[in-house]
Motif scaffolding. Structure first.
Motif, mmCIF file in Angstrom:
data_model
loop_
_atom_site.group_PDB
_atom_site.id
_atom_site.type_symbol
_atom_site.label_atom_id
_atom_site.label_comp_id
_atom_site.label_asym_id
_atom_site.label_seq_id
_atom_site.Cartn_x
_atom_site.Cartn_y
_atom_site.Cartn_z
ATOM 1 N N LEU A 220 0.834 -1.210 0.000
ATOM 2 C CA LEU A 220 0.000 0.000 0.000
ATOM 3 C C LEU A 220 0.869 1.260 0.000
ATOM 4 N N LEU A 223 2.022 1.611 -3.484
ATOM 5 C CA LEU A 223 0.898 1.955 -4.374
ATOM 6 C C LEU A 223 0.581 3.447 -4.275
ATOM 7 N N PHE A 227 3.679 3.387 -7.656
ATOM 8 C CA PHE A 227 4.778 2.485 -8.020
ATOM 9 C C PHE A 227 5.807 3.239 -8.848
ATOM 10 N N ALA A 391 4.108 -2.966 -10.446
ATOM 11 C CA ALA A 391 2.678 -3.258 -10.237
ATOM 12 C C ALA A 391 2.432 -4.761 -10.307
ATOM 13 N N ALA A 395 1.202 -7.012 -7.137
ATOM 14 C CA ALA A 395 -0.055 -7.785 -7.213
ATOM 15 C C ALA A 395 0.216 -9.231 -6.787
ATOM 16 N N ILE A 399 -1.284 -11.439 -3.526
ATOM 17 C CA ILE A 399 -1.926 -12.759 -3.618
ATOM 18 C C ILE A 399 -1.256 -13.745 -2.655
ATOM 19 N N PHE A 402 -2.655 -13.066 0.674
ATOM 20 C CA PHE A 402 -4.033 -13.565 0.808
ATOM 21 C C PHE A 402 -4.052 -15.084 0.984
ATOM 22 N N ILE A 419 -6.080 -7.677 5.686
ATOM 23 C CA ILE A 419 -6.252 -6.379 5.009
ATOM 24 C C ILE A 419 -6.246 -5.261 6.068
ATOM 25 N N LEU B 94 -5.202 6.237 -5.595
ATOM 26 C CA LEU B 94 -4.666 4.884 -5.851
ATOM 27 C C LEU B 94 -4.727 4.048 -4.585
ATOM 28 N N GLY B 98 -6.831 0.753 -4.122
ATOM 29 C CA GLY B 98 -6.185 -0.513 -3.739
ATOM 30 C C GLY B 98 -6.883 -1.158 -2.561
ATOM 31 N N VAL B 99 -7.188 -0.347 -1.543
ATOM 32 C CA VAL B 99 -7.836 -0.895 -0.342
ATOM 33 C C VAL B 99 -9.244 -1.402 -0.689
ATOM 34 N N MET B 102 -9.047 -4.674 -2.504
ATOM 35 C CA MET B 102 -8.776 -5.805 -1.602
ATOM 36 C C MET B 102 -10.049 -6.206 -0.862
ATOM 37 N N THR B 118 -8.911 -14.569 -8.031
ATOM 38 C CA THR B 118 -7.505 -14.154 -8.054
ATOM 39 C C THR B 118 -7.124 -13.581 -9.417
ATOM 40 N N PHE B 121 -8.626 -10.191 -9.663
ATOM 41 C CA PHE B 121 -7.984 -9.260 -8.723
ATOM 42 C C PHE B 121 -6.620 -8.809 -9.253
ATOM 43 N N LEU B 122 -5.845 -9.782 -9.731
ATOM 44 C CA LEU B 122 -4.495 -9.457 -10.217
ATOM 45 C C LEU B 122 -4.564 -8.418 -11.347
ATOM 46 N N PHE B 125 -5.766 -5.046 -10.010
ATOM 47 C CA PHE B 125 -4.771 -4.361 -9.174
ATOM 48 C C PHE B 125 -3.689 -3.702 -10.030
ATOM 49 N N MET B 126 -3.306 -4.392 -11.104
ATOM 50 C CA MET B 126 -2.273 -3.803 -11.979
ATOM 51 C C MET B 126 -2.802 -2.535 -12.646
ATOM 52 N N VAL B 128 -5.112 -0.583 -11.326
ATOM 53 C CA VAL B 128 -5.155 0.422 -10.252
ATOM 54 C C VAL B 128 -3.751 0.988 -10.017
ATOM 55 N N GLY B 129 -2.747 0.122 -10.158
ATOM 56 C CA GLY B 129 -1.348 0.560 -9.985
ATOM 57 C C GLY B 129 -0.805 1.309 -11.185
ATOM 58 N N ARG B 130 -1.647 1.759 -12.065
ATOM 59 C CA ARG B 130 -1.330 2.605 -13.231
ATOM 60 C C ARG B 130 -0.455 1.908 -14.270
ATOM 61 N N TYR B 131 -0.514 0.576 -14.284
ATOM 62 C CA TYR B 131 0.229 -0.142 -15.318
ATOM 63 C C TYR B 131 -0.717 -0.343 -16.491
#
Lengths: 505, 180
Positions: A220, A223, A227, A391, A395, A399, A402, A419, B94, B98-99, B102, B118, B121-122, B125-126, B128-131
């Motif tokens: 976090l 993030l 990144f 990123a 990710a 995982i 989790f 979390i 961001l 992210g939160v 999750m 999963t 989510f993966l 998340f990428m 969201v991480g601006r990728y």
């Protein structure tokens, strides 16, 4: 002699296919974690912890210890080549390691790093083997008051010898102890802070706190910056050039001094590789033969932090194995791995499971040699991992966190908890509250409570017993000295020291 | 300046309020006393007292010392020139994204199952991480999901959510793929 025979047995036991496989995996993963700036050493070890559930205890400790030791080395690659410290340990490596690289000698800088890590690590491994058993034998005299004060010593040294405000560290530790007290009280069976939830009545698993605060929390924090790790320059010929025997002979005194400093700092509960690295560099910059040249890209500026950082590992393992007291975040996670398998490290472990302990010792020796071999031959593919977008790596880390949460009790509540603790860890980092005391509070809290309550029961609530018994009184005195260290340091600097010159860049 | 001071005091005020609340709560644990033994609240109360005292100390220190951050043992050895930490841009959106993501994963994974949840989510998340390399995002998501699925569901037998109908079919298909 007995120690040498047991160590030889340890080497044989370590060479079983499963232990060797774990050793190699641990070293490679530790090096990769060291290289990646987004992943810290403790976070990496914490992430691996849930996967040791179904493993044999020896193999799991071999894996985590290998990650711990190689994590102190891997970050130096990126610090020297790209000015990216993979770990906080590697910040001093920027001052001379990177500078030497910029002077056209990156291979030489990497060579000095390798030799320092190997030498410092091996020296500390010898000290570890020599000291653990005598210390454990001495610890057999401990009763509950002594055990309580030694746990307190571990907790308070993490608080005292760290970064930032002492009060923040105390708050962090208190929060950790409070988290560990959630659930059913072991003496009365009373529910504490359970909010009526049956799941909380079972307590909060330290693993959830650890993986959440270190893993999710750090992702976090990264993030939040989008990144934003700077793209790195391409290095076409990253390789290691070992120093000559003559060159090594010229610095053997300062190498030995730095390794001893690292080992001593490792022996102090609470002070890990980062502190060892900074202090060893600081000593060299203050008292070394070439103190005026420190920061200009000289070998001494590389040897001191690296030898001390790797040497601290052996020291930290001494009190973990002999007393059951972790000295740093990483050893706290390793203690967690022992506890997951129902083993409480301490003096009894050397009697009941000496084979396992000596296998772990042997794995450190083998691991150091393997680590340097892999570091020497595979430096190019190792630094290639920096090509992975942050990123994607983050990710994947999430995982793993989790899966760790879900595998504890097969309950989604643990996912929510992880979390939640991730957000807490992020908040702590943002507000400059250190995370290590929180994690140590969660792990050592129940041990400290048990020893404290047993003392109160055995000595009719007489708290003066902690001060009047010789061993516990001495440890209390040491604890007080450690707690006063920051103040002593400030007084010393105010009255005797001149300001340190800033490193040349 | 005044606002900055108030902002820096806030965590310690909150900490103090929490400490007082928990201290009161720790005195209300239900148990049957045994002689003059300390009760189940004694140990947590020690930790709470420490926390409260640390909050009070830091509040006082910041008010008296003019909101200066305290330095610890290790900073003295640090020779790196510290740049302004605020210089690195902070993207609150961001972080919140992210939160929230999750949280959505935690809600959705029992329904979607580990494999589908999963994978989604993966990828999310990428983003969201601006990728923004779509091929890498979807390819890496699929690869990581398969690797994790094989490793944890089929080799380590970790009990991960299989999902509810119709999504559990995806988990079934994953288990049925030969060679994986």
């Amino acid at each position: 002699m007995d120690i040498i025979i047991q160590l030889a047995h340890g080497f044989v036991s370590c060479m079983t296919p499963i232990n060797m496989a774990m050793l190699v995996v641990g070293i490679v993963v530790g090096l990769l974690i060291g290289v990646l700036p987004g992943l810290t050493l403790v976070m990496g070890v914490a992430l691996a912890l849930p996967f040791t559930y179904k493993m044999d205890v020896t193999a799991s400790i071999v894996l985590l210890t290998a990650m711990y030791v190689s994590g102190t080395y891997g970050g130096a690659f990126t610090a020297i080549l790209f000015r990216i410290p993979g770990e906080p340990i590697d910040v001093p490596m920027l001052w001379d390691g990177y500078t030497m690289g910029r002077k056209g000698q990156p291979a030489k800088a990497l060579g000095w790093t390798l030799v320092s890590a190997l030498g410092g690590g091996l020296l500390s491994a010898v000290v570890m083997v020599a000291l653990t058993e005598p210390l454990a034998k001495f610890a057999l005299r401990f009763s509950s008051p002594e055990y309580f004060v030694i746990v307190l010593f571990g907790l308070l040294s993490v608080v005292a010898i760290g970064k930032g405000s002492l009060a923040n560290a105390f708050i962090s530790m208190s929060v950790g102890i409070l988290i560990s007290s959630v659930g059913t009280d072991p003496i009365y069976g009373a529910f504490r802070f359970t909010l009526g939830s049956p799941l909380l009545a079972d307590g909060i698993e330290f693993l959830v706190v650890m993986v959440g605060a270190y893993g999710v929390g750090e992702v976090l924090a990264r993030l939040e910056t989008g990144f934003a790790t700077k793209p790195i320059a391409k290095i076409s010929d990253a390789h290691t050039e070992l120093p000559t025997w003559k060159e090594m002979g010229e610095v053997k005194g300062m190498f030995f001094r730095s390794a001893v400093v690292g080992d001593l700092i490792g022996l102090l509960p609470g002070a890990g590789a980062t502190i060892a690295s900074f202090v060893a560099y600081g000593i060299e910059a203050k008292f070394g033969k070439r103190k005026a040249e420190m920061g200009t890209g000289i070998a001494e500026g590389i040897i001191a932090p690296q030898a001390a950082a790797t040497a601290s590992v052996g020291g930290a393992l001494v009190h973990l194995l002999a007393l059951g007291i972790p000295g740093s975040g990483a050893t706290a996670v390793i203690l967690g791995a022992f506890m997951l398998h129902g083993i409480q490290p301490g003096p009894q472990v050397l009697i009941s499971s000496s084979g396992m302990v000596y296998t772990i010792f042997a794995s450190l020796f083998l691991g150091l040699v393997l680590m340097c071999a892999i570091g020497y031959f595979a430096i190019r593919p190792l630094v290639k991992i920096l090509d992975f977008p942050e990123a994607v790596v983050s990710a994947y880390v999430l995982i793993l966190c989790f899966i760790g949460a879900l595998s504890i009790r097969n309950n989604v509540t643990d996912l929510w908890l992880i979390i939640g603790f991730g957000v807490l860890g992020y908040g702590f980092e943002r507000m400059k509250f250190p995370v290590a005391p929180l994690v140590l509070g969660v792990i050592l809290g129940p041990i400290a409570e048990e020893a404290f309550m047993n003392t109160m029961i055995s000595f009719s609530n007489d708290w003066t017993v902690f001060f009047t018994r010789p061993i516990s009184g001495t440890i209390v005195a040491f604890t007080t000295i450690v707690l006063l260290l920051p103040s002593i340091q400030r007084l010393y600097l105010r009255h005797f020291a001149s300001p340190a010159p800033t490193a040349a860049r | 300046m005044q606002n900055h001071l108030v902002r820096s005091l806030l965590p310690y005020v909150v900490g103090l309020v929490i400490a007082i609340t928990l201290y009161i709560n720790a005195g209300q644990f239900e148990y049957t006393p045994r002689g003059d033994l300390l009760g189940p609240g004694a140990w947590p109360r020690l930790a709470i007292l420490l926390m409260g005292a640390a909050c009070l100390y830091e509040l006082g220190r910041r008010i008296i010392a003019g909101n200066r951050d305290a330095t610890g043992f290790i900073e003295v050895f640090d020779r790196e020139p510290h740049t302004d930490e605020q210089a690195e841009p902070v993207y609150l959106s961001l972080l919140i994204g992210g939160v929230v993501l999750m949280g959505v994963y935690a809600v959705a994974v029992p329904y979607l199952g580990f494999i589908l949840g999963t994978f989604l989510f993966l990828a999310a998340f990428m983003y969201v991480g601006r990728y923004r390399d779509h091929a890498v995002i979807w390819g890496a998501s699929a690869a990581v999901t398969i690797v994790c699925g094989v490793l944890f569901l089929r080799i380590a037998y970790v009990s991960l959510p299989r999902g509810i109908a119709p999504f559990d079919k995806i988990t079934d298909i994953f288990f049925a793929i030969p060679g994986l």
